[in-house]
Design an enzyme around this catalytic site. Structure first.
Site, PDB file in Angstrom:
ATOM      1  N   THR A 554       0.852  -1.186   0.000  1.00  0.00           N
ATOM      2  CA  THR A 554       0.000   0.000   0.000  1.00  0.00           C
ATOM      3  C   THR A 554       0.892   1.241   0.000  1.00  0.00           C
ATOM      4  O   THR A 554       2.112   1.138  -0.004  1.00  0.00           O
ATOM      5  CB  THR A 554      -0.866   0.063   1.271  1.00  0.00           C
ATOM      6  N   LYS A 578       6.993   3.819   0.871  1.00  0.00           N
ATOM      7  CA  LYS A 578       8.191   4.577   1.268  1.00  0.00           C
ATOM      8  C   LYS A 578       8.030   5.322   2.590  1.00  0.00           C
ATOM      9  O   LYS A 578       8.997   5.853   3.117  1.00  0.00           O
ATOM     10  CB  LYS A 578       8.492   5.637   0.186  1.00  0.00           C
ATOM     11  N   GLU A 605      13.495  -2.837  -0.752  1.00  0.00           N
ATOM     12  CA  GLU A 605      14.221  -2.592  -2.001  1.00  0.00           C
ATOM     13  C   GLU A 605      13.416  -1.728  -2.963  1.00  0.00           C
ATOM     14  O   GLU A 605      13.957  -0.858  -3.642  1.00  0.00           O
ATOM     15  CB  GLU A 605      14.578  -3.937  -2.641  1.00  0.00           C
ATOM     16  N   ALA A 610      11.990   0.920  -7.948  1.00  0.00           N
ATOM     17  CA  ALA A 610      11.148  -0.271  -8.126  1.00  0.00           C
ATOM     18  C   ALA A 610      11.962  -1.560  -8.014  1.00  0.00           C
ATOM     19  O   ALA A 610      12.561  -1.809  -6.987  1.00  0.00           O
ATOM     20  CB  ALA A 610      10.388  -0.187  -9.449  1.00  0.00           C
ATOM     21  N   LEU A 612      14.779  -2.403  -9.407  1.00  0.00           N
ATOM     22  CA  LEU A 612      16.239  -2.335  -9.575  1.00  0.00           C
ATOM     23  C   LEU A 612      16.937  -2.623  -8.236  1.00  0.00           C
ATOM     24  O   LEU A 612      16.513  -2.115  -7.206  1.00  0.00           O
ATOM     25  CB  LEU A 612      16.652  -0.933 -10.051  1.00  0.00           C
ATOM     26  N   GLY A 663      -1.255   6.880 -15.426  1.00  0.00           N
ATOM     27  CA  GLY A 663      -0.806   6.226 -14.190  1.00  0.00           C
ATOM     28  C   GLY A 663       0.666   6.378 -13.892  1.00  0.00           C
ATOM     29  O   GLY A 663       1.211   5.641 -13.075  1.00  0.00           O
ATOM     30  N   ASP A 677       8.500  13.056  -3.673  1.00  0.00           N
ATOM     31  CA  ASP A 677       8.754  11.632  -3.870  1.00  0.00           C
ATOM     32  C   ASP A 677      10.255  11.365  -4.045  1.00  0.00           C
ATOM     33  O   ASP A 677      10.804  10.430  -3.468  1.00  0.00           O
ATOM     34  CB  ASP A 677       7.955  11.172  -5.100  1.00  0.00           C
ATOM     35  N   LYS A 681      13.222   9.352  -1.719  1.00  0.00           N
ATOM     36  CA  LYS A 681      14.108   8.301  -2.239  1.00  0.00           C
ATOM     37  C   LYS A 681      15.563   8.601  -1.927  1.00  0.00           C
ATOM     38  O   LYS A 681      16.309   7.727  -1.484  1.00  0.00           O
ATOM     39  CB  LYS A 681      13.904   8.134  -3.741  1.00  0.00           C
ATOM     40  N   GLY A 796       6.470   1.176 -12.411  1.00  0.00           N
ATOM     41  CA  GLY A 796       5.568   0.215 -13.040  1.00  0.00           C
ATOM     42  C   GLY A 796       5.276  -0.935 -12.091  1.00  0.00           C
ATOM     43  O   GLY A 796       6.137  -1.348 -11.309  1.00  0.00           O
TER      44      GLY A 796
END
Ligand code: ADP
Ligand code: ASP
Ligand code: MG
Length: 814
Positions: A554, A578, A605, A610, A612, A663, A677, A681, A796
């Protein structure tokens, strides 16, 4: 001659009894002795009705009625109408006597052990009579023998001791005289020399059969039950348990002593002395080989033969400074217990002599505490010994095997396996024979402990991972699909068996202890109960599965606040959300600490890039002693999409709108466009490189006009984009003039992080970044000039799901 014993389930009803008949009919006309239990569950009901009657509770009559109905129905279903009346009238008359006994108990308001045995003996009395009459009707040459006439005991009601001299004589005499092919007798029941009914202890029909086998020197003793042998662990608790083909008497005795109920422990002794083999067979699957129990198998085969457990154990420890060096304390301690009739299941003594610790039945705990404290009252008052207390609701698990003694490291393996799964060990003991290593654990950990140990010692290292998945939207659904399609490969190649035990979306949640069928999870989930985060956690905790993993798919703050509870219960957490890792540093650090402390990985991870392997790589670099000097990265798939599509033939507004519609952005595109965002990260990467940093410490160089940043809804936000179109076009023009491209870059260097839009010149690693790709450059002490580069699709559902999957596999290999 063979002796066959059929247990309660095997004779529970007419249908099962007919299976028993088939088994006997297949033996042909060889003389056979058949020992039967009461119809399944009847002994419990008899004890219950007796307890109610003696408590002057009228409801005893309801239970009595149930007992009557079960027997009468069985007769009606088994025996043809024209032969029924004799059997019915005999059984009814016995039931009348039973009723009178219960009325007596009701009137006096009391029940003696003697009366209890008398009442409970009706179970085997009736079953053996009914079955013998049925066999006769079926044309089997059968006679019914009254076990009470043959098996003689003392008057220790409830668990009487057999007088083998009298008993053996009675049995051989009876059998010699008997001309019928089949003799049927009730198990469990016997009588004292004065004729009072006695019983041999719960589960005692096995013992009856062994006594008979011993008396007549039977060629074999067959115990027919509802499972196909003695299993490597209780098959009701350990699904992967398997029948043990061949086992020694001693191993069987040890397993049964430690709870393998399939064989009543005293059963082995009478046949062992004569070397008569025991075979355990399944009435419902007679072709299955079952378990053969014979003399020691001299060191062949597996070291650990089985794992068993006893529940409802209490630990009582006698300890104190006054115990050191004083002889006779243990002697007195055990004498007190023995005089009080308390049997000791397990003993451990610390080599310091400071304490003796025993495991006893929960039921005996209070009594034991009282008698021990009374016996040592002088030492206690002098402070030499501490008053004892009992720690209740524990269980013993035991590894059993004849060959364990010649193998080092088994106990280490046992305890480390339990430790890894956070099973708290309260005490340990190793039998002097070294045929057994036992550990006392909390009762609620039994299922987990048995399954983990079973996996470790019997399952060729197939490890089961039990997932609890929250969030089954885009990413979650893909993830479930991937599990389903990879299941076979994982099992065969990686020896991992992944099951989803619980699942939830924001509306409903479901659980299936055997694993949710992933083929139609959507339908199952739609019928689930209402989602409740706390209840979900409580269920996961209560199930207490080994290798439990909570998977958060979620983006919810509330869900991220529950990780703490999972980790504290040794439940691993895998998340693509996150929020937790970018929340206050203390919270992030606490989660990492909990993961270490409770041995439960916390993996995220997919928080960056995503699928990677960015965080994992970073971890390995740091763990192997490298130092991160600088990180430069393009980490936003959404912003990449926007800037790769924005030019002078379109508007910024339209491109953002398209990104939102397709999306590529969060539902609130401002989260992406404002850089929040990306800040999260780079914060996570900085933290994982070993820096203490908070989101406020990150410098955000916004490219959006202040007015756009201040909007509070999407409509106003998009309006503001239109209003400032000229300034966006300016940005674009400037980039084109410099022969560069606009990229949203995150950077970390010298303890400082920043995010912002940059014009990236031709030839730079970022220049050719396509679509929603991400790229990270790690400059480290080992890679100072040419950075280590990780690049690829960074957004994705599919790649994110596979990143989560990778984290799960990491835990599997942990
Ligand atoms: P019966 O009524 O035939 O005597 P029991 O219920 O006394 O049968 O014993 C059979 C049961 O023992 C099985 O159904 C199983 O639940 C339990 N059991 C416990 N441990 C083991 C084990 N290691 N192997 C087989 N069965 C076991
Ligand atoms: N019927 C008795 C009991 O339930 C004895 C047995 O089944 O072995 O304990
Ligand atoms: Mg039994």
């Amino acid at each position: 001659m063979k002796v066959l014993k059929f247990g309660g389930t095997s004779v529970a009803n007419a249908n099962n009894i007919s299976l028993v008949k088939n088994i006997i009919a297949d033996l042909g006309s060889n003389k056979t002795i058949v020992v039967v239990s009461a119809l399944g569950g009847i002994t419990d009901l008899l004890l219950k009705t007796a307890a109610l009657a003696s408590a002057q509770d009228q409801t005893y009559k309801t239970i009595l009625k149930e007992i009557e109905d079960r027997h009468l129905l069985t007769i009606k279903e088994l025996i043809p109408i024209h032969s029924q009346s004799k059997v019915l009238s005999k059984v009814k008359s016995e039931l009348n006597t039973l009723e009178t006994l219960l009325e007596g108990a009701y009137l006096i308001g009391e029940i003696t052990p003697k009366l209890s045995d008398k009442i409970v003996s009706y179970g085997e009395l009736l079953s053996s009579y009914i079955i013998s009459e049925y066999f006769i009707v079926e044309g089997i040459d059968t006679v019914h023998a009254d076990s009470r006439q043959l098996i003689k005991t003392n008057s220790n009601f409830g668990k009487a001791t057999v007088n083998f001299n009298l008993t053996n004589n009675n049995i051989t005499e009876y059998v010699d005289k008997c001309n019928n092919s089949v003799i049927i007798m009730g198990g469990f029941i016997a009588s004292a020399v004065n004729g009072d009914s006695t019983t041999l202890g719960r589960g005692g029909s096995d013992y009856t059969a062994a006594i008979v086998a011993n008396a007549i020197n039977a060629e074999v003793l067959e115990i027919w039950t509802d499972v196909s042998g003695m299993y490597t662990a209780n098959p009701k608790i350990v699904k992967q348990a398997m029948a043990i083909p061949h086992i020694s008497y001693e191993e069987a005795m040890e397993l049964s002593h430690f709870g393998a109920k399939v064989l009543y422990p005293p059963t082995i002794q009478p046949v062992l002395t004569k070397g008569i083999s025991i075979v355990i067979k399944n009435t419902f699957d007679p072709k299955a080989a079952g378990t053969l129990i014979t003399k020691n198998k001299n060191g062949q085969g597996k070291t650990v033969r089985g794992i068993s457990h006893v529940e409802n154990i209490a630990l009582v420890s006698l300890e104190g400074p006054g115990m050191v060096g004083i002889t006779g304390i243990s002697k007195r301690f055990f004498e007190v217990l023995s005089t009080a009739g308390i049997s000791v299941v397990m003993i451990t003594q610390a080599s310091s002599e400071h304490s003796i610790c025993i495991g006893i039945d929960n039921q005996d705990a209070d009594h034991a505490v009282q008698v021990i404290n009374d016996a040592f009252d002088i030492e206690i008052s002098l402070g030499k010994i501490k008053p004892v207390i009992a720690e209740k609701d524990l269980a013993i698990i035991a590894l059993v095997g004849d060959n364990m003694k010649s193998h080092q490291g088994l106990s280490g393996k046992m305890f480390s396996t339990l430790g890894k799964n956070n099973v708290n060990i309260r005490a340990i003991a190793q039998g002097a024979s070294e045929r057994n290593i036992s550990a006392v654990i909390l009762k609620e950990d039994v299922k987990k402990a048995l399954n983990t140990l079973h996996e470790e010692f019997f399952e060729e290292n197939i490890k089961q991972l039990n997932l609890f998945v929250m969030g089954v939207g885009n990413v979650g659904a893909k993830f479930l699909n991937q599990i389903q399609s990879q299941k076979k490969y994982l099992k065969e190649k990686l020896k991992l068996n992944i099951r989803v035990i619980g699942m939830s979306n924001s509306r409903t949640m479901i659980f299936d202890e055997d694993g949710i069928a992933l083929k139609n999870w959507e339908e199952l989930l739609s019928k689930g109960e209402k989602t409740d985060l706390d209840l979900f956690f409580q269920k996961v905790k209560k199930l207490n599965y080994r290798n439990s993993i909570f998977v958060d798919n979620t983006a919810s703050q509330e869900v991220s606040e529950t990780y703490n509870s999972y980790l504290r219960n040794s439940i691993s957490v895998v998340t693509c959300n996150k929020i937790a890792c970018s929340s206050a540093y203390d919270n992030y650090q606490e989660l990492k600490d909990l993961a270490r402390q409770y041995n439960a990985p916390f993996l995220f991870e997919t928080n960056v890039g995503a699928g990677l392997p960015i965080i994992d790589t970073l971890k390995h670099l740091v763990a192997s002693g490298d130092k991160i000097l600088k990180i430069q990265a393009v980490l936003s798939g959404s912003l990449n999409f926007v800037f790769n599509n924005f030019n002078d033939s379109t508007t910024f507004h339209d491109v953002v709108k398209q990104a939102q519609e397709e999306g590529y952005t969060e539902p609130d595109p401002k989260i992406d466009l404002s850089g929040v965002d990306v800040m999260r990260k780079i914060l996570i990467l900085a933290r994982e490189s070993g820096n203490v940093l908070n989101i406020e410490d990150i410098q955000n160089n916004p490219f959006l006009p202040q007015e756009s940043l201040e909007t509070t809804n999407n409509e106003d936000f998009f309006k503001s984009l239109t209003k400032y179109e000229t300034s966006f076009q300016e940005m674009y023009k400037k980039a084109v003039e410099e022969d560069s491209k606009l990229k949203y870059v995150a950077q970390f260097e010298n303890g400082k992080a920043s995010v912002g839009l940059q014009r990236i010149p031709k030839g730079h690693d970022f220049y050719n970044l396509e679509g929603s790709d991400n790229i990270v450059l790690f400059y480290t002490e080992r890679y100072p000039n040419q950075p280590m580069i990780i690049k690829g699709a960074g957004a994705g559902a599919d790649v994110t799901a596979s990143g989560i999957f990778a984290d799960i596999i990491r835990i599997g290999n942990f």
